[in-house]
Design a protein around this motif. Structure first.
Motif, PDB file in Angstrom:
ATOM      1  N   ALA A   9     -11.903  30.910  23.901  1.00 34.35           N
ATOM      2  CA  ALA A   9     -12.526  30.889  23.617  1.00 34.35           C
ATOM      3  C   ALA A   9     -13.457  31.342  22.070  1.00 34.35           C
ATOM      4  O   ALA A   9     -12.284  32.168  22.290  1.00 34.35           O
ATOM      5  CB  ALA A   9     -13.685  30.993  24.846  1.00 34.35           C
ATOM      6  N   GLY A  10     -14.068  31.102  20.836  1.00 29.59           N
ATOM      7  CA  GLY A  10     -14.471  31.766  20.005  1.00 29.59           C
ATOM      8  C   GLY A  10     -15.178  31.015  18.950  1.00 29.59           C
ATOM      9  O   GLY A  10     -16.008  30.707  19.557  1.00 29.59           O
ATOM     10  N   PRO A  23     -18.739  38.487  31.195  1.00 28.94           N
ATOM     11  CA  PRO A  23     -20.288  39.721  31.511  1.00 28.94           C
ATOM     12  C   PRO A  23     -19.883  41.318  31.082  1.00 28.94           C
ATOM     13  O   PRO A  23     -18.593  41.349  31.555  1.00 28.94           O
ATOM     14  CB  PRO A  23     -20.026  39.655  33.273  1.00 28.94           C
ATOM     15  CG  PRO A  23     -18.778  38.235  34.123  1.00 28.94           C
ATOM     16  CD  PRO A  23     -18.427  38.247  32.844  1.00 28.94           C
ATOM     17  N   ALA A  24     -20.667  42.009  30.868  1.00 26.14           N
ATOM     18  CA  ALA A  24     -20.573  42.897  30.211  1.00 26.14           C
ATOM     19  C   ALA A  24     -19.661  43.956  30.620  1.00 26.14           C
ATOM     20  O   ALA A  24     -20.271  44.002  32.252  1.00 26.14           O
ATOM     21  CB  ALA A  24     -21.766  43.419  30.155  1.00 26.14           C
ATOM     22  N   GLY A  25     -18.659  44.880  30.656  1.00 26.37           N
ATOM     23  CA  GLY A  25     -18.261  45.372  31.863  1.00 26.37           C
ATOM     24  C   GLY A  25     -17.010  44.694  32.594  1.00 26.37           C
ATOM     25  O   GLY A  25     -16.295  45.880  33.231  1.00 26.37           O
ATOM     26  N   VAL A  26     -17.312  43.703  32.471  1.00 22.18           N
ATOM     27  CA  VAL A  26     -15.964  43.196  33.460  1.00 22.18           C
ATOM     28  C   VAL A  26     -14.676  42.517  32.311  1.00 22.18           C
ATOM     29  O   VAL A  26     -14.763  42.034  32.039  1.00 22.18           O
ATOM     30  CB  VAL A  26     -16.725  42.004  34.098  1.00 22.18           C
ATOM     31  CG1 VAL A  26     -15.580  41.215  34.404  1.00 22.18           C
ATOM     32  CG2 VAL A  26     -17.958  42.140  35.128  1.00 22.18           C
ATOM     33  N   ASP A  27     -13.432  42.560  32.681  1.00 20.27           N
ATOM     34  CA  ASP A  27     -11.933  42.244  31.984  1.00 20.27           C
ATOM     35  C   ASP A  27     -12.199  40.715  32.823  1.00 20.27           C
ATOM     36  O   ASP A  27     -12.013  40.830  34.042  1.00 20.27           O
ATOM     37  CB  ASP A  27     -11.458  43.346  32.530  1.00 20.27           C
ATOM     38  CG  ASP A  27     -11.143  45.118  31.105  1.00 20.27           C
ATOM     39  OD1 ASP A  27     -11.902  44.029  30.053  1.00 20.27           O
ATOM     40  OD2 ASP A  27     -11.362  45.784  31.942  1.00 20.27           O
ATOM     41  N   ALA A  35     -20.124  34.646  34.999  1.00 18.67           N
ATOM     42  CA  ALA A  35     -18.864  33.902  34.577  1.00 18.67           C
ATOM     43  C   ALA A  35     -17.724  34.279  33.767  1.00 18.67           C
ATOM     44  O   ALA A  35     -18.299  35.362  32.717  1.00 18.67           O
ATOM     45  CB  ALA A  35     -18.941  32.481  34.816  1.00 18.67           C
ATOM     46  N   ASN A  36     -16.973  34.084  34.057  1.00 17.73           N
ATOM     47  CA  ASN A  36     -15.750  34.693  32.945  1.00 17.73           C
ATOM     48  C   ASN A  36     -15.160  33.722  32.426  1.00 17.73           C
ATOM     49  O   ASN A  36     -14.662  32.991  32.598  1.00 17.73           O
ATOM     50  CB  ASN A  36     -14.872  35.863  33.641  1.00 17.73           C
ATOM     51  CG  ASN A  36     -14.541  36.500  32.342  1.00 17.73           C
ATOM     52  OD1 ASN A  36     -13.423  35.623  32.508  1.00 17.73           O
ATOM     53  ND2 ASN A  36     -13.726  37.350  32.947  1.00 17.73           N
ATOM     54  N   MET A  71     -18.045  26.103  27.465  1.00 15.41           N
ATOM     55  CA  MET A  71     -18.220  26.817  28.823  1.00 15.41           C
ATOM     56  C   MET A  71     -18.720  29.009  28.809  1.00 15.41           C
ATOM     57  O   MET A  71     -18.692  28.893  29.351  1.00 15.41           O
ATOM     58  CB  MET A  71     -16.458  26.796  29.509  1.00 15.41           C
ATOM     59  CG  MET A  71     -16.648  25.063  29.998  1.00 15.41           C
ATOM     60  SD  MET A  71     -17.447  24.894  31.002  1.00 15.41           S
ATOM     61  CE  MET A  71     -19.133  23.760  30.120  1.00 15.41           C
ATOM     62  N   ALA A  72     -17.853  29.095  27.325  1.00 15.46           N
ATOM     63  CA  ALA A  72     -17.906  30.245  27.634  1.00 15.46           C
ATOM     64  C   ALA A  72     -19.737  30.535  27.234  1.00 15.46           C
ATOM     65  O   ALA A  72     -19.872  31.688  27.996  1.00 15.46           O
ATOM     66  CB  ALA A  72     -17.810  30.754  26.318  1.00 15.46           C
TER      67      ALA A  72
END
Length: 448
Positions: free
Chosen positions: A255-256, A434-438, A233-234, A224-225
């Motif tokens: 996720a890892g 996503p880059a820059g998104v927490d 999506a996050n 899913m990651a």
């Protein structure tokens, strides 16, 4: 009660120390004279939080002893636990049961009076039947019953798991074992630990099924990651969203870089082989094993991509080597495949782990081992967080950046927030975000 533990490795030592702490008289046996001598001197061969103190206190109290004399330890015991290794057999992936069967034969030669023999090692379904057959062949007059009592201990939290278990599964074929095993675990009644009696084969399969299902959950959220990264999506919010469903639950949805360790890799492979042997292919488990193996090396490629597609001649820093924090276990750790991928691409790898470097030195070649995270970062083109040790959760980010040749940080455990990384001037790459998104979920948890 008088308990004997055959095998003083991870399972045998933790179980023996905990049983002794309950008040039982426990003797741990091992063939290695060096290991027994070290244990008698108070030296613990593995890193497990709280274990050194537990062993020391119970040894001093006279409830916990160590010996190489199997015959004497078995002759005096009410219950004998087999807790030897069952590694994957070279060539075919089946569990190697040679140590279990050898222990069974040795026990049969030494046993006196009625004795319960307990298989604590993780073994394929039907192993208890073979253990019983071996013991009858070696000593037809032995008054023994063979029980399956699989362990469900998490490395890094084994003592708490033993003393506060979700369940205790005991597989029996002779009712005489029920009373004995109930008495063995009687101290846990205060913790209301559910004692679950089943058939012996059911208990053996329960252990494998549990580990396979958890491995499947990990692999599912990792896939899913990957999809989240492609769609914007996050994955942390996805994991929280599905984990709040009580039918799914929140655990094992982080996720890892893939699962590793002493249990999941060998147990999923052994379960696949068991299914094949019984003409019942376990397609979900087979796929889980394949995806997880591929994922580890794909994480190395992810690091290379974060470095612009080329790491030849560049220094790459690795934070964390063990397969999880609070252990020194390097078996099937994702770091091994990640480092190999980086070295194959020409990178110079530097690494630090709070507990795993001694074991890593014997398993990974061509790595420069450092004293701390900041030495790892010195001159690095990228720093990669592989294992989420507490020591890596609150790094001095400006200091880290100042040490690096290129300020790129790849977080394979999603420990940090993008905003704090960017504020420190670091280019931040994480898993499934996503880059820059927490993560809104992470922010909500932090606020609670």
């Amino acid at each position: 009660m008088r308990l004997t533990m055959i095998g003083s490795g991870y399972v045998g030592l933790v179980s023996g120390a905990c049983f002794a702490d309950f008040g039982h008289e426990v003797t741990c046996v091992d063939l290695s004279e060096a290991k027994i001598a070290a244990l008698q001197d108070g030296q613990i061969p593995i890193f497990e939080p709280g274990l050194e103190t537990l062993v020391s206190e119970n040894a001093e109290a006279g409830r916990l002893r160590f010996t190489t004399d199997l015959a004497a330890a078995v002759a005096d015991a009410d219950v004998v636990f087999i807790a030897v290794g069952t590694p994957s057999r070279r060539g075919d992936g089946h569990a190697d049961l040679s140590y279990v069967y050898a222990a069974a034969a040795d026990i049969a030669r030494a046993v006196t009076g009625f004795t319960v023999i307990v298989t604590k090692s993780t073994v394929p379904v039907g192993t208890g039947d073979e253990v019983e057959r071996i013991m009858r062949d070696v000593n037809p007059d032995a008054d023994v019953v063979v029980v399956s009592n699989p362990e469900f201990l998490r490395e890094g939290a084994a003592i708490d798991d033993f003393k506060r278990p979700d369940r205790i599964v005991i597989g029996i074929e002779d009712e005489r074992a029920r009373e004995v095993m109930t008495e063995v675990y009687r101290p846990l009644y205060l913790n209301q630990a559910p004692l679950m009696f089943t058939g012996r084969r059911t208990a053996e399969l329960t252990k494998y099924a549990g580990n396979a299902f958890l491995a499947l959950k990990i692999t599912f959220i990792n896939e899913m990651a990957d999809l989240c990264e492609k769609t914007g999506a996050n994955v942390q919010d996805v994991a929280r969203g599905i984990g709040l469903d009580k039918r799914i639950g929140p655990k094992f949805l982080n996720a890892g870089p893939g699962y590793g360790g002493s249990c999941f890799p060998k147990d999923t492979l052994a379960l696949v082989k068991t299914g094949q042997d019984h003409d019942t292919p376990l397609r979900l488990v087979e796929t889980t094993v394949s995806i997880n193996d591929q994922r580890k090396r794909s994480m190395g490629r992810k690091v290379i991509a974060a470095c612009g597609g080329d790491v030849r001649g560049k220094a790459i820093g690795i934070l964390g080597l063990t397969f999880k924090p609070n252990t020194d276990d390097m078996r099937d750790a994702p770091s091994i495949a990640i480092i190999q991928t980086l070295r194959d691409a020409g990178a110079k790898v530097r690494a630090f782990d709070p507990e795993g470097m001694a074991m890593a030195r014997g398993m990974i070649d061509g790595v420069e081992y450092c004293q701390d995270a900041y030495e790892v970062a010195q001159g690095a083109a990228c720093v990669v967080l592989v294992t989420e040790w507490n020591a890596f959760r609150s790094l001095d980010l400006p200091r880290l950046k100042a040490s690096m040749a290129v300020p790129t940080f790849v977080d394979l455990r999603n420990v940090y927030r993008a905003r704090e990384m960017e504020a420190a001037g670091l280019t931040y790459v994480s898993i499934g975000r996503p880059a820059g998104v927490d993560s809104d979920a992470a922010a909500a948890e932090a606020a609670e």
